[in-house]
Design a protein around this motif. Sequence first.
Motif, mmCIF file in Angstrom:
data_model
loop_
_atom_site.group_PDB
_atom_site.id
_atom_site.type_symbol
_atom_site.label_atom_id
_atom_site.label_comp_id
_atom_site.label_asym_id
_atom_site.label_seq_id
_atom_site.Cartn_x
_atom_site.Cartn_y
_atom_site.Cartn_z
ATOM 1 N N SER A 98 24.274 14.665 16.718
ATOM 2 C CA SER A 98 24.699 14.810 15.321
ATOM 3 C C SER A 98 25.369 16.172 15.170
ATOM 4 O O SER A 98 24.717 17.208 15.303
ATOM 5 C CB SER A 98 23.497 14.708 14.380
ATOM 6 N N GLU A 99 26.663 16.164 14.874
ATOM 7 C CA GLU A 99 27.419 17.413 14.795
ATOM 8 C C GLU A 99 27.448 17.952 13.367
ATOM 9 O O GLU A 99 28.517 18.079 12.743
ATOM 10 C CB GLU A 99 28.849 17.243 15.332
ATOM 11 N N ILE A 100 26.267 18.274 12.842
ATOM 12 C CA ILE A 100 26.192 18.897 11.529
ATOM 13 C C ILE A 100 25.385 20.193 11.642
ATOM 14 O O ILE A 100 24.612 20.385 12.578
ATOM 15 C CB ILE A 100 25.562 17.969 10.474
ATOM 16 N N ASN A 101 25.594 21.079 10.672
ATOM 17 C CA ASN A 101 24.896 22.363 10.654
ATOM 18 C C ASN A 101 24.609 22.740 9.196
ATOM 19 O O ASN A 101 25.541 22.852 8.397
ATOM 20 C CB ASN A 101 25.762 23.438 11.307
ATOM 21 N N PRO A 102 23.334 22.933 8.830
ATOM 22 C CA PRO A 102 22.146 22.805 9.690
ATOM 23 C C PRO A 102 21.760 21.343 9.862
ATOM 24 O O PRO A 102 22.345 20.465 9.232
ATOM 25 C CB PRO A 102 21.084 23.562 8.913
ATOM 26 N N GLY A 103 20.743 21.128 10.672
ATOM 27 C CA GLY A 103 20.251 19.772 10.892
ATOM 28 C C GLY A 103 20.474 19.341 12.315
ATOM 29 O O GLY A 103 19.560 19.311 13.130
ATOM 30 N N GLY A 104 21.731 19.038 12.644
ATOM 31 C CA GLY A 104 22.095 18.702 14.012
ATOM 32 C C GLY A 104 21.162 17.701 14.657
ATOM 33 O O GLY A 104 20.734 16.730 14.048
ATOM 34 N N GLY A 105 20.850 17.952 15.927
ATOM 35 C CA GLY A 105 19.923 17.115 16.651
ATOM 36 C C GLY A 105 20.559 15.906 17.291
ATOM 37 O O GLY A 105 21.771 15.841 17.513
ATOM 38 N N ALA A 106 19.709 14.920 17.610
ATOM 39 C CA ALA A 106 20.171 13.710 18.283
ATOM 40 C C ALA A 106 19.216 12.563 17.980
ATOM 41 O O ALA A 106 18.031 12.767 17.721
ATOM 42 C CB ALA A 106 20.256 13.933 19.791
ATOM 43 N N SER A 107 19.761 11.345 18.025
ATOM 44 C CA SER A 107 18.982 10.129 17.803
ATOM 45 C C SER A 107 19.225 9.150 18.939
ATOM 46 O O SER A 107 20.152 9.326 19.745
ATOM 47 C CB SER A 107 19.373 9.462 16.480
ATOM 48 N N ALA A 108 18.401 8.109 18.993
ATOM 49 C CA ALA A 108 18.524 7.097 20.034
ATOM 50 C C ALA A 108 18.394 5.709 19.435
ATOM 51 O O ALA A 108 17.645 5.500 18.479
ATOM 52 C CB ALA A 108 17.457 7.301 21.103
ATOM 53 N N VAL A 109 19.146 4.762 20.006
ATOM 54 C CA VAL A 109 19.027 3.349 19.659
ATOM 55 C C VAL A 109 18.572 2.607 20.906
ATOM 56 O O VAL A 109 19.157 2.763 21.978
ATOM 57 C CB VAL A 109 20.369 2.767 19.168
ATOM 58 N N LYS A 110 17.545 1.804 20.759
ATOM 59 C CA LYS A 110 16.987 1.035 21.868
ATOM 60 C C LYS A 110 17.499 -0.398 21.778
ATOM 61 O O LYS A 110 17.457 -1.010 20.708
ATOM 62 C CB LYS A 110 15.462 1.081 21.769
ATOM 63 N N LEU A 111 17.988 -0.927 22.929
ATOM 64 C CA LEU A 111 18.558 -2.276 22.945
ATOM 65 C C LEU A 111 17.937 -3.106 24.065
ATOM 66 O O LEU A 111 17.581 -2.585 25.124
ATOM 67 C CB LEU A 111 20.075 -2.224 23.127
ATOM 68 N N SER A 112 17.836 -4.417 23.819
ATOM 69 C CA SER A 112 17.281 -5.328 24.818
ATOM 70 C C SER A 112 18.352 -5.730 25.829
ATOM 71 O O SER A 112 19.520 -5.341 25.700
ATOM 72 C CB SER A 112 16.742 -6.586 24.132
#
Length: 386
Positions: A98-112
């Motif tokens: 996530s290219e925001i400031n502040p906050g940023g970070g990263a997420s994940a999506v799980k797929l079958s």
Amino acid sequence: MERRSFLRGAVIGTSAAAFGGTLMRGAAYAAPAQPGAGPYGALGSADANGILLPSGFSSRVIARSGQTVPGTSYTWHNAPDGGACFADGSGWIYVSNSEINPGGGASAVKLSSTGTVTGAYRILSNTRTNCAGGKTPWNTWLSCEEVSLGYVYETDPYGVNAAVRRAAMGRFKHEAAAADPVRKVIYLTEDESSGCFYRFIPTTWGNLSSGTLQVLVAGTATSGSFTWQNVPDPDGSPTATRSQVSGSKKFNGGEGCHYANDTVWFTTKGDNRLWQLNLTTNTYELAYDDSLVSGGGAPLTGVDNVTGSSSGDLFIAEDGGNMEICIITPDDVVAPFLRINGQSGSEITGPAFSPDGRRLYFSSQRGTSGSSSGGITYEVTGPFRA
């Protein structure tokens, strides 16, 4: 598979009109005769998602910023950027920054194994402007802060272990990372107009808590030999890492980075170039330069994130340009693979293939709204070359 240089003083000719332009050594530059076609054929009409694809390919939306990921209770992050896929049993996980400031970070999506979304969750929080990054051979995601004195964070795509700041990898305006399991190093790009290209040598391969940061040293030409020198103070304060080593080669806005088969490729956005390092000979050269295409009409502009497929093709996302992901093949064809309509205020980010190579994931960082809250993450399925 061995990949030869795409460009050495030479370039896009018109002899391969059906393929959008072939890079040929010793030839004169000319605009590609059919920039809409490539090794998969010409792009078709826009689908329901506004994406133009070759015949046999289809797209779907996986997630939208600020909205619940379908099939989960998780709200997708704003400004999706760099990404990668990780095997997860018979399925896989797609990770996105996530290219925001502040906050940023990263997420994940799980797929079958069928591509059905089965979960989504946060893997990194409270960081700044997480732009690109890279996958490690031990299946962690390196999320890089694109800010002055930014850090690299090592994260767990599976959501089990807490993210760890890897300060030994240097503090600078990080962009992308690419792991080289042969030399047991991590390559790093720097998003500055006078940025450098680095490698990090961990004290122990598989453990990024300590090691040596080095910078590429070379002349000012667009090809030649290079060496590595230690960065005296990876902390980058009070002297920036890019200014600590005399003779360190400057690159205009380092972006995406990809390693395969003793070669590392990286892009520079300030001059729309793709660079190639031959790690067996310690030489570098230009692989692509849109400014050398006479008469305009270069098939690839706004170079940004880059990934590779099992066939040896490179897929390069455009930041602006025509909102395309372009392909560069091992036999030197350069052409659009897909284009997004109606999103000129955005950029394409995070291209990554599922472990079986049959699905390509990527995002439009700002979507149709042109704002960070309008991001859209897509999947493309089709007959990708093995």
